[in-house]
Scaffold this active site. Structure first.
Site, PDB file in Angstrom:
ATOM      1  N   TRP A 104       0.827  -1.214   0.000  1.00 34.27           N
ATOM      2  CA  TRP A 104       0.000   0.000   0.000  1.00 34.27           C
ATOM      3  C   TRP A 104       0.857   1.258   0.000  1.00 34.27           C
ATOM      4  O   TRP A 104       0.530   2.235  -0.667  1.00 34.27           O
ATOM      5  CB  TRP A 104      -0.995  -0.009   1.165  1.00 34.27           C
ATOM      6  N   ASP A 176      -1.864   6.523   6.420  1.00 33.41           N
ATOM      7  CA  ASP A 176      -2.863   5.553   5.974  1.00 33.41           C
ATOM      8  C   ASP A 176      -3.147   4.635   7.167  1.00 33.41           C
ATOM      9  O   ASP A 176      -2.287   3.864   7.584  1.00 33.41           O
ATOM     10  CB  ASP A 176      -2.301   4.755   4.787  1.00 33.41           C
ATOM     11  N   LYS A 200     -12.312  -2.269   6.583  1.00 34.54           N
ATOM     12  CA  LYS A 200     -11.580  -3.135   7.504  1.00 34.54           C
ATOM     13  C   LYS A 200     -12.094  -2.983   8.934  1.00 34.54           C
ATOM     14  O   LYS A 200     -12.439  -3.959   9.560  1.00 34.54           O
ATOM     15  CB  LYS A 200     -10.083  -2.831   7.447  1.00 34.54           C
TER      16      LYS A 200
HETATM   17  C1  LIG Z   1      -7.127  -2.080   2.015  1.00 33.57           C
HETATM   18  C2  LIG Z   1      -6.097  -1.036   2.118  1.00 33.57           C
HETATM   19  C3  LIG Z   1      -5.989  -0.011   1.166  1.00 33.57           C
HETATM   20  C4  LIG Z   1      -6.864   0.063  -0.064  1.00 33.57           C
HETATM   21  O1  LIG Z   1      -8.111   0.429   0.289  1.00 33.57           O
HETATM   22  P1  LIG Z   1      -9.258   0.667  -0.836  1.00 33.57           P
HETATM   23  O2  LIG Z   1     -10.361   1.187   0.026  1.00 33.57           O
HETATM   24  O3  LIG Z   1      -9.542  -0.673  -1.437  1.00 33.57           O
HETATM   25  O4  LIG Z   1      -8.757   1.633  -1.810  1.00 33.57           O
HETATM   26  C5  LIG Z   1      -5.025   0.958   1.362  1.00 33.57           C
HETATM   27  N1  LIG Z   1      -4.213   0.936   2.430  1.00 33.57           N
HETATM   28  C6  LIG Z   1      -4.281  -0.031   3.358  1.00 33.57           C
HETATM   29  C7  LIG Z   1      -3.357  -0.018   4.525  1.00 33.57           C
HETATM   30  C8  LIG Z   1      -5.223  -1.053   3.236  1.00 33.57           C
HETATM   31  O5  LIG Z   1      -5.301  -2.018   4.160  1.00 33.57           O
END
Ligand SMILES: *Cc1c(COP(=O)(O)O)cnc(C)c1O
Length: 364
Positions: A104, A176, A200
């Site tokens: 990511w 993030d 998540k």
């Molecule tokens: C799942 C995830 C993403 C991507 O998320 P989307 O909502 O599918 O764009 C980005 N960063 C992390 C840390 C993730 O776990």
């Protein structure tokens, strides 16, 4: 647990609290006295405005978000933030520092490069991202608009602990937190922007939460589309266009559920208890082992392997047949990964460990 439900260890979209699903199902046909589902409601209606306002105020109280930060409910996933952030934050230098801790981070770096310079200060790629690089703050750049980290690395199972968040001084820290938001207490004041895809730890897919400091708003590049300018969403209280209403409603229910668990501090204790159970077993097992250095272990995503691909596959098959699903690890790590987000009950982790112990005895 309701009879036909499984223990779902999916990395995302992932398990939701059963209480939340039951409440939503009770309110499915008629929300309050509205006579309609939240899915059928105008996003300008009084009922929906009260839902989105509650979601924001719960988020503020749970994460102790100061008044000089805005809370936005957006779409496009965390992935859209990879581009929206440089579009809005490349204000002066058109350059940012990044720590590369996994897939990511790599995607965030790739997008930032479209709009300016992405300087990778450190990476753990050479060790399959099994640790968080140690940082020397004297290596941080002075001529960058922001500094970006991925707080919890969903695929590899590492995390920056609350104590280990880099101190970037006057450079805005962007984080993030998609896979560990609301799982333990982080000091918001250390960050200038936090973003998280909801699927998540917050609710269903389709919603992205962005927490952004006031002073970063309204400075987007001229070429930024209106809908990708944070100011548009700030000025319109996240109602510039039709928001993902139902996802926001479930988010509100999840936040109320977290409040009922004793807030983030309460859920943090449960998360530490759950993850310790699994890590302790992995440390003593002669068959299964964790793949991450101890000090950087995630509370949410726990990868583990037997070291034998056939045994891994057999374990996943047996587990699936017994109702422990989505345990297959990401292809870049192999083996298994148990994602044990806030909504995974302690019982699910205890029963998974019992299953692993039984498998270990049978495959000595
Ligand atoms: C799942 C995830 C993403 C991507 O998320 P989307 O909502 O599918 O764009 C980005 N960063 C992390 C840390 C993730 O776990």
């Amino acid at each position: 647990m309701t009879q036909d439900r499984v223990f779902n260890f999916s990395a995302g979209p992932s398990v939701l609290p059963e209480e939340v699903l039951l409440k939503a199902s009770n309110e499915m046909l008629s929300y309050g006295n509205s006579g309609m589902s939240v899915m059928e409601m105008s996003h300008r209606s009084k009922d929906f405005l009260s839902i989105i306002e509650s979601a924001e105020s719960h988020m503020r109280s749970l994460m102790k978000i100061p008044d000089n930060y805005k809370v936005l409910f957006l779409q496009g996933g965390a992935s859209l933030q990879f581009s929206m952030i440089p579009m809005n934050l490349f204000i002066k230098h058109k350059k940012a520092d990044f720590i590369d801790t996994g897939a990511w981070s790599t995607k965030a770096i790739k997008e930032a490069k479209i709009y300016g310079e992405a300087n990778v200060l450190a990476t753990s790629k050479e060790q399959v991202y099994s640790y968080i690089p140690k940082l020397d703050s004297s290596s941080f750049s002075n001529d960058v608009d922001y500094f970006h980290i991925t707080v919890n690395n969903t695929i590899y199972g590492t995390r920056y602990t609350p104590e280990n968040i880099p101190n970037t001084g006057s450079i805005p820290l962007v984080a993030d937190m998609s896979s560990n938001i609301l799982s333990e207490a982080y000091d918001i004041n250390k960050f200038s922007l936090i973003y998280a895809g909801a699927q998540k730890n917050i609710g269903p897919a389709g919603l992205t939460v962005v927490i952004i400091k006031d002073d970063l708003i309204g400075k987007a590049m001229d070429s930024t589309p209106t809908i990708l300018d944070y100011k548009t969403h700030v000025d319109n209280d996240s109602l510039y266009n039709t928001p993902p209403c139902y996802s926001i409603y479930i988010c509100k229910l999840v936040l109320e559920w977290i409040l009922g668990q004793g807030g983030v501090k309460g859920i943090e204790q449960i998360n530490k208890y759950k993850s310790n159970l699994l890590y302790s077993y992995l440390d003593e097992s002669n068959l299964f082992k964790g793949t991450v250095v101890k000090e950087d272990r995630s509370l949410m995503n726990i990868p583990f392997i037997t070291g034998n691909d056939e045994l891994d596959a057999l374990f996943i098959k047996e587990a699936t047949s017994k109702g422990f699903v989505n345990l297959k690890g990401h292809r870049s790590v192999g083996g298994m990964r148990a994602s044990i987000y806030n909504a995974m009950p302690v019982d699910g982790v205890q029963k998974l460990i019992a299953l692993m112990k039984e498998f270990e005895v049978n495959h000595k």
